[in-house]
Write a protein that holds these residues in place. Structure first.
Motif, PDB file in Angstrom:
ATOM      1  N   LYS A 277      76.438  42.234  57.526  1.00  0.00           N
ATOM      2  CA  LYS A 277      75.483  41.130  57.475  1.00  0.00           C
ATOM      3  C   LYS A 277      75.326  40.448  58.841  1.00  0.00           C
ATOM      4  CE  LYS A 277      75.447  39.244  52.765  1.00  0.00           C
ATOM      5  NZ  LYS A 277      75.720  38.033  51.971  1.00  0.00           N
ATOM      6  N   PRO A 278      74.095  40.382  59.349  1.00  0.00           N
ATOM      7  CA  PRO A 278      73.856  39.576  60.549  1.00  0.00           C
ATOM      8  C   PRO A 278      73.583  38.108  60.244  1.00  0.00           C
ATOM      9  CG  PRO A 278      71.889  40.812  60.010  1.00  0.00           C
ATOM     10  CD  PRO A 278      72.930  41.219  59.002  1.00  0.00           C
ATOM     11  N   PHE A 279      73.350  37.768  58.970  1.00  0.00           N
ATOM     12  CA  PHE A 279      73.018  36.400  58.587  1.00  0.00           C
ATOM     13  C   PHE A 279      73.904  35.959  57.415  1.00  0.00           C
ATOM     14  CE2 PHE A 279      68.879  38.476  59.719  1.00  0.00           C
ATOM     15  CZ  PHE A 279      68.726  37.879  60.972  1.00  0.00           C
ATOM     16  N   PRO A 280      74.301  34.681  57.361  1.00  0.00           N
ATOM     17  CA  PRO A 280      75.168  34.191  56.283  1.00  0.00           C
ATOM     18  C   PRO A 280      74.375  33.738  55.062  1.00  0.00           C
ATOM     19  CG  PRO A 280      74.874  32.450  57.882  1.00  0.00           C
ATOM     20  CD  PRO A 280      74.095  33.643  58.395  1.00  0.00           C
ATOM     21  N   ALA A 281      73.712  34.698  54.424  1.00  0.00           N
ATOM     22  CA  ALA A 281      72.849  34.394  53.281  1.00  0.00           C
ATOM     23  C   ALA A 281      72.866  35.578  52.335  1.00  0.00           C
ATOM     24  CB  ALA A 281      71.415  34.124  53.755  1.00  0.00           C
ATOM     25  N   ALA A 282      72.363  35.378  51.121  1.00  0.00           N
ATOM     26  CA  ALA A 282      72.266  36.465  50.158  1.00  0.00           C
ATOM     27  C   ALA A 282      71.595  37.665  50.816  1.00  0.00           C
ATOM     28  CB  ALA A 282      71.484  36.014  48.938  1.00  0.00           C
ATOM     29  N   HIS A 283      72.178  38.837  50.599  1.00  0.00           N
ATOM     30  CA  HIS A 283      71.753  39.999  51.372  1.00  0.00           C
ATOM     31  C   HIS A 283      70.298  40.377  51.126  1.00  0.00           C
ATOM     32  CE1 HIS A 283      74.426  43.055  53.629  1.00  0.00           C
ATOM     33  NE2 HIS A 283      73.273  42.909  54.245  1.00  0.00           N
ATOM     34  N   VAL A 284      69.780  40.152  49.936  1.00  0.00           N
ATOM     35  CA  VAL A 284      68.400  40.553  49.664  1.00  0.00           C
ATOM     36  C   VAL A 284      67.389  39.722  50.450  1.00  0.00           C
ATOM     37  CG1 VAL A 284      68.910  41.493  47.377  1.00  0.00           C
ATOM     38  CG2 VAL A 284      68.315  39.075  47.596  1.00  0.00           C
ATOM     39  N   ILE A 285      67.826  38.587  51.006  1.00  0.00           N
ATOM     40  CA  ILE A 285      66.937  37.759  51.835  1.00  0.00           C
ATOM     41  C   ILE A 285      66.844  38.297  53.256  1.00  0.00           C
ATOM     42  CG2 ILE A 285      66.494  35.404  52.677  1.00  0.00           C
ATOM     43  CD1 ILE A 285      68.111  34.300  50.398  1.00  0.00           C
ATOM     44  N   HIS A 286      67.810  39.093  53.679  1.00  0.00           N
ATOM     45  CA  HIS A 286      67.923  39.469  55.086  1.00  0.00           C
ATOM     46  C   HIS A 286      66.673  40.095  55.692  1.00  0.00           C
ATOM     47  CE1 HIS A 286      72.470  39.164  56.018  1.00  0.00           C
ATOM     48  NE2 HIS A 286      72.130  38.290  55.088  1.00  0.00           N
ATOM     49  N   PRO A 287      66.009  41.036  55.036  1.00  0.00           N
ATOM     50  CA  PRO A 287      64.838  41.622  55.693  1.00  0.00           C
ATOM     51  C   PRO A 287      63.737  40.600  55.951  1.00  0.00           C
ATOM     52  CG  PRO A 287      65.004  42.365  53.425  1.00  0.00           C
ATOM     53  CD  PRO A 287      66.287  41.683  53.747  1.00  0.00           C
ATOM     54  N   TYR A 288      63.646  39.590  55.106  1.00  0.00           N
ATOM     55  CA  TYR A 288      62.642  38.539  55.298  1.00  0.00           C
ATOM     56  C   TYR A 288      63.011  37.646  56.488  1.00  0.00           C
ATOM     57  CZ  TYR A 288      61.307  40.168  50.689  1.00  0.00           C
ATOM     58  OH  TYR A 288      60.937  40.969  49.638  1.00  0.00           O
ATOM     59  N   ILE A 289      64.301  37.368  56.654  1.00  0.00           N
ATOM     60  CA  ILE A 289      64.746  36.577  57.806  1.00  0.00           C
ATOM     61  C   ILE A 289      64.417  37.318  59.094  1.00  0.00           C
ATOM     62  CG2 ILE A 289      66.710  35.492  58.947  1.00  0.00           C
ATOM     63  CD1 ILE A 289      68.145  35.505  56.200  1.00  0.00           C
ATOM     64  N   SER A 290      64.783  38.596  59.148  1.00  0.00           N
ATOM     65  CA  SER A 290      64.521  39.378  60.357  1.00  0.00           C
ATOM     66  C   SER A 290      63.034  39.424  60.678  1.00  0.00           C
ATOM     67  CB  SER A 290      65.055  40.804  60.187  1.00  0.00           C
ATOM     68  OG  SER A 290      66.456  40.815  60.088  1.00  0.00           O
ATOM     69  N   ALA A 291      62.212  39.666  59.657  1.00  0.00           N
ATOM     70  CA  ALA A 291      60.768  39.752  59.878  1.00  0.00           C
ATOM     71  C   ALA A 291      60.209  38.422  60.373  1.00  0.00           C
ATOM     72  CB  ALA A 291      60.074  40.174  58.587  1.00  0.00           C
ATOM     73  N   LEU A 292      60.656  37.320  59.762  1.00  0.00           N
ATOM     74  CA  LEU A 292      60.137  36.008  60.158  1.00  0.00           C
ATOM     75  C   LEU A 292      60.584  35.634  61.566  1.00  0.00           C
ATOM     76  CD1 LEU A 292      58.529  33.529  59.296  1.00  0.00           C
ATOM     77  CD2 LEU A 292      60.637  32.562  58.354  1.00  0.00           C
ATOM     78  N   LEU A 293      61.835  35.917  61.906  1.00  0.00           N
ATOM     79  CA  LEU A 293      62.305  35.579  63.256  1.00  0.00           C
ATOM     80  C   LEU A 293      61.577  36.414  64.314  1.00  0.00           C
ATOM     81  CD1 LEU A 293      66.145  35.064  62.741  1.00  0.00           C
ATOM     82  CD2 LEU A 293      64.379  33.327  63.108  1.00  0.00           C
ATOM     83  N   ARG A 294      61.206  37.637  63.995  1.00  0.00           N
ATOM     84  CA  ARG A 294      60.403  38.424  64.944  1.00  0.00           C
ATOM     85  C   ARG A 294      59.030  37.795  65.155  1.00  0.00           C
ATOM     86  NH1 ARG A 294      62.590  43.052  62.420  1.00  0.00           N
ATOM     87  NH2 ARG A 294      60.682  43.474  61.252  1.00  0.00           N
ATOM     88  N   LEU A 295      58.399  37.366  64.065  1.00  0.00           N
ATOM     89  CA  LEU A 295      57.107  36.688  64.204  1.00  0.00           C
ATOM     90  C   LEU A 295      57.244  35.402  65.010  1.00  0.00           C
ATOM     91  CD1 LEU A 295      55.573  37.119  60.616  1.00  0.00           C
ATOM     92  CD2 LEU A 295      54.875  38.285  62.730  1.00  0.00           C
ATOM     93  N   ARG A 296      58.309  34.663  64.760  1.00  0.00           N
ATOM     94  CA  ARG A 296      58.539  33.410  65.501  1.00  0.00           C
ATOM     95  C   ARG A 296      58.642  33.680  66.992  1.00  0.00           C
ATOM     96  NH1 ARG A 296      62.460  30.054  67.682  1.00  0.00           N
ATOM     97  NH2 ARG A 296      62.398  27.856  67.015  1.00  0.00           N
ATOM     98  N   GLU A 297      59.431  34.709  67.344  1.00  0.00           N
ATOM     99  CA  GLU A 297      59.626  35.017  68.760  1.00  0.00           C
ATOM    100  C   GLU A 297      58.348  35.573  69.386  1.00  0.00           C
ATOM    101  OE1 GLU A 297      62.595  37.694  71.607  1.00  0.00           O
ATOM    102  OE2 GLU A 297      62.776  37.749  69.423  1.00  0.00           O
ATOM    103  N   ARG A 298      57.689  36.437  68.670  1.00  0.00           N
ATOM    104  CA  ARG A 298      56.508  37.119  69.210  1.00  0.00           C
ATOM    105  C   ARG A 298      55.354  36.151  69.436  1.00  0.00           C
ATOM    106  NH1 ARG A 298      55.147  41.318  65.180  1.00  0.00           N
ATOM    107  NH2 ARG A 298      57.179  42.134  65.847  1.00  0.00           N
ATOM    108  N   HIS A 299      55.200  35.175  68.538  1.00  0.00           N
ATOM    109  CA  HIS A 299      54.035  34.284  68.580  1.00  0.00           C
ATOM    110  C   HIS A 299      54.405  32.840  68.933  1.00  0.00           C
ATOM    111  CE1 HIS A 299      51.450  37.409  66.841  1.00  0.00           C
ATOM    112  NE2 HIS A 299      52.453  37.682  66.032  1.00  0.00           N
ATOM    113  N   GLY A 300      55.653  32.589  69.207  1.00  0.00           N
ATOM    114  CA  GLY A 300      56.074  31.232  69.546  1.00  0.00           C
ATOM    115  C   GLY A 300      55.831  30.240  68.424  1.00  0.00           C
ATOM    116  N   LEU A 301      56.087  30.629  67.190  1.00  0.00           N
ATOM    117  CA  LEU A 301      55.745  29.807  66.027  1.00  0.00           C
ATOM    118  C   LEU A 301      56.636  28.574  65.905  1.00  0.00           C
ATOM    119  CD1 LEU A 301      55.191  32.467  63.221  1.00  0.00           C
ATOM    120  CD2 LEU A 301      53.483  31.355  64.661  1.00  0.00           C
ATOM    121  N   SER A 302      56.031  27.491  65.461  1.00  0.00           N
ATOM    122  CA  SER A 302      56.765  26.292  65.059  1.00  0.00           C
ATOM    123  C   SER A 302      56.281  25.908  63.669  1.00  0.00           C
ATOM    124  CB  SER A 302      56.535  25.144  66.042  1.00  0.00           C
ATOM    125  OG  SER A 302      55.151  24.810  66.103  1.00  0.00           O
TER     126      SER A 302
END
Length: 469
Positions: A277-302
């Motif tokens: 686990k790279p994140f301290p959360a229920a494992h089924v949430i992990h792919p959504y965290i990774s996808a959202l953090l990529r969008l945040r970084e790529r587009h500078g989202l707030s």
């Protein structure tokens, strides 16, 4: 046809034959390497868990329940009985919801296995190869027992780690204590009578689920020790008329795949399909965290740019992390938040990360996070894979109408999208910071990655000792 007619005869006997004959040299090198890394991971998680209020409570309880000095509780100077150390270290390692998971069964197999093997190793002065072999056995059996009817237990209110991991530990402990085949079968039978793992705590955000890996470690050792002393247990504890599956599923429409239990044992390792686990959360949430953090970084989202976040989810995860919405939108505690898709994505987006320090009380009350939580929604997509593959599909609608989409095919840390050794070690360093010095952390990692060279496991666990209580 009644599913009992399809059962594998004497499953416990087949597993016991395999365990009894297995030697360290029989383990594939990749399983040895992964097991050493799982030991590193679990020790770090247990030390991090000890820094939490839950950890302080568990340590106090272990001191009262299990006085003794046979084994170490990691990350301090406390010692306990063998059972006490297994219980405490196993429970502490789940406190952050950060321990590895077998994708299909969703069982946290390494926390109880590592806690049990090292506690036994402390007492027995076992060699490092014995400990690695035992953890590999425990992990494999926990994964296989949990794979017969994947997804069926969570929705009935059972935590797979509470049900399946005790069996893995019972065979692990039987191997380390040199039980014969009949004693191993009895140990598994005794373990079945301990099967528990209710997750009612998800309703109110309390902490009892975190105890399950510790209870599994303790129960498996106790069952093996009882069997060694002559206590008997049923030989068909898994497949029998009142066995684990008949008693806990109680649904004639659900037919366990008994072949999964013993087919190709030793040739195909189911534990290879377990994810770090790279994140301290229920494992089924992990792919959504990774996808959202990529969008945040790529587009500078707030958060103020976001109108809505929508997650396409597989049906089986709805009752785990999406519903009931009132619980998921207003988590009452860190343990509540860790199983909320909505809250977890909001905190990850607002803070830009999700690490050891996530889900702090101030974050759970942060209006920016809570406001975004209310803008996270989900849509059930029956075409998404089941628990054998954690896939995430996410769409972010911005306030200007722009739609951003991202897909994570396989969760980070899985066999298909693995974490590197360096990433797992970096996670360990973060988790032990504040308890172990940097030099001590490096010595512990180096020793774990060479554990098979140790003649006495207690020399390895000495490296977890600090001046803390």
């Amino acid at each position: 046809m009644n599913w009992r007619g399809l059962r594998v005869i004497a499953a416990s006997q087949k597993l016991s034959e395999w365990v009894g004959g297995l030697r360290f040299g029989d383990l594939p090198q990749d399983v040895v390497t992964a097991t050493r890394l799982r030991i590193v991971d679990v020790i770090g998680l247990s030390i991090a868990g000890g820094q939490r209020p839950f950890g302080e409570s568990v340590r106090r309880a272990a001191a009262d329940l299990h006085p003794g000095t046979e084994a170490r509780i990691w990350g301090g100077k406390a010692r306990s009985s063998m059972l006490g150390a297994a219980f405490a270290n196993g429970a502490l390692s789940q406190a952050l919801e950060f321990d590895d998971t077998h994708n299909e069964s969703i069982v946290h197999m390494s926390s109880p296995a590592v806690a049990a093997a090292l506690a036994l190793g402390d007492r027995l002065r076992s060699g490092g190869r014995d400990a690695i072999l035992a953890v590999a056995i425990g992990n494999e059996i926990s994964c296989r027992v949990g794979s017969l009817a994947p997804g069926q237990f969570h929705k009935r209110g059972f935590h797979p780690s509470g049900l399946f991991a005790p069996f893995g530990v019972s065979w692990l402990a039987a191997k380390m204590q040199s039980l014969d085949q009949r004693q191993m079968i009895c140990a598994a039978g005794i373990t079945g009578s301990f099967a528990a793992g209710l997750i009612q705590c998800w309703v109110d955000g309390t902490q009892s689920k975190f105890l399950h890996p510790g209870w599994a470690a303790q129960s498996g050792i106790a069952a093996a020790t009882l069997a060694k002393a002559g206590v008997t247990g049923p030989g068909e504890v898994l497949e029998g008329r009142f066995g684990l599956y008949a008693s806990h599923l109680q649904d004639s429409a659900v037919v366990p795949d008994w072949n999964r239990l013993t087919e190709a044992l030793g040739d195909e390792w189911e534990s290879r399909n377990a994810s770090f686990k790279p994140f301290p959360a229920a494992h089924v949430i992990h792919p959504y965290i990774s996808a959202l953090l990529r969008l945040r970084e790529r587009h500078g989202l707030s958060e103020d740019q976001i109108h809505k976040i929508r997650c396409d989810v597989a049906p089986y995860i709805v009752g785990i992390v999406c519903e009931p919405q009132d619980e998921k939108l207003h988590p009452l505690s860190d343990s509540h938040g860790r199983v909320s898709l909505q809250y977890t994505l909001a905190e990850a987006l607002v803070r830009g990360r999700l690490g050891k320090d996530a889900y702090q009380p101030e974050f759970l009350r942060d209006e920016a996070i809570l406001s975004l939580t209310r803008r996270v929604d989900y849509r059930v997509d029956g075409t998404l894979p089941g628990p054998e593959q954690f896939k995430g599909v996410i769409s972010v609608e911005l306030t200007d109408g722009t739609i951003l989409q991202e897909v994570e095919e396989h969760n980070r840390g899985s066999a298909e999208n693995p974490m590197t050794t360096e990433e797992i070690v970096a996670k360990f360093r973060e988790n032990v910071a504040g308890t172990l010095s940097a030099d001590q952390a490096e010595r512990l990692v180096d020793a774990a990655l060479a554990l098979d060279r140790f003649d006495d496991v207690s020399r390895f666990t000495e490296l977890t000792v600090t001046d803390h209580d």
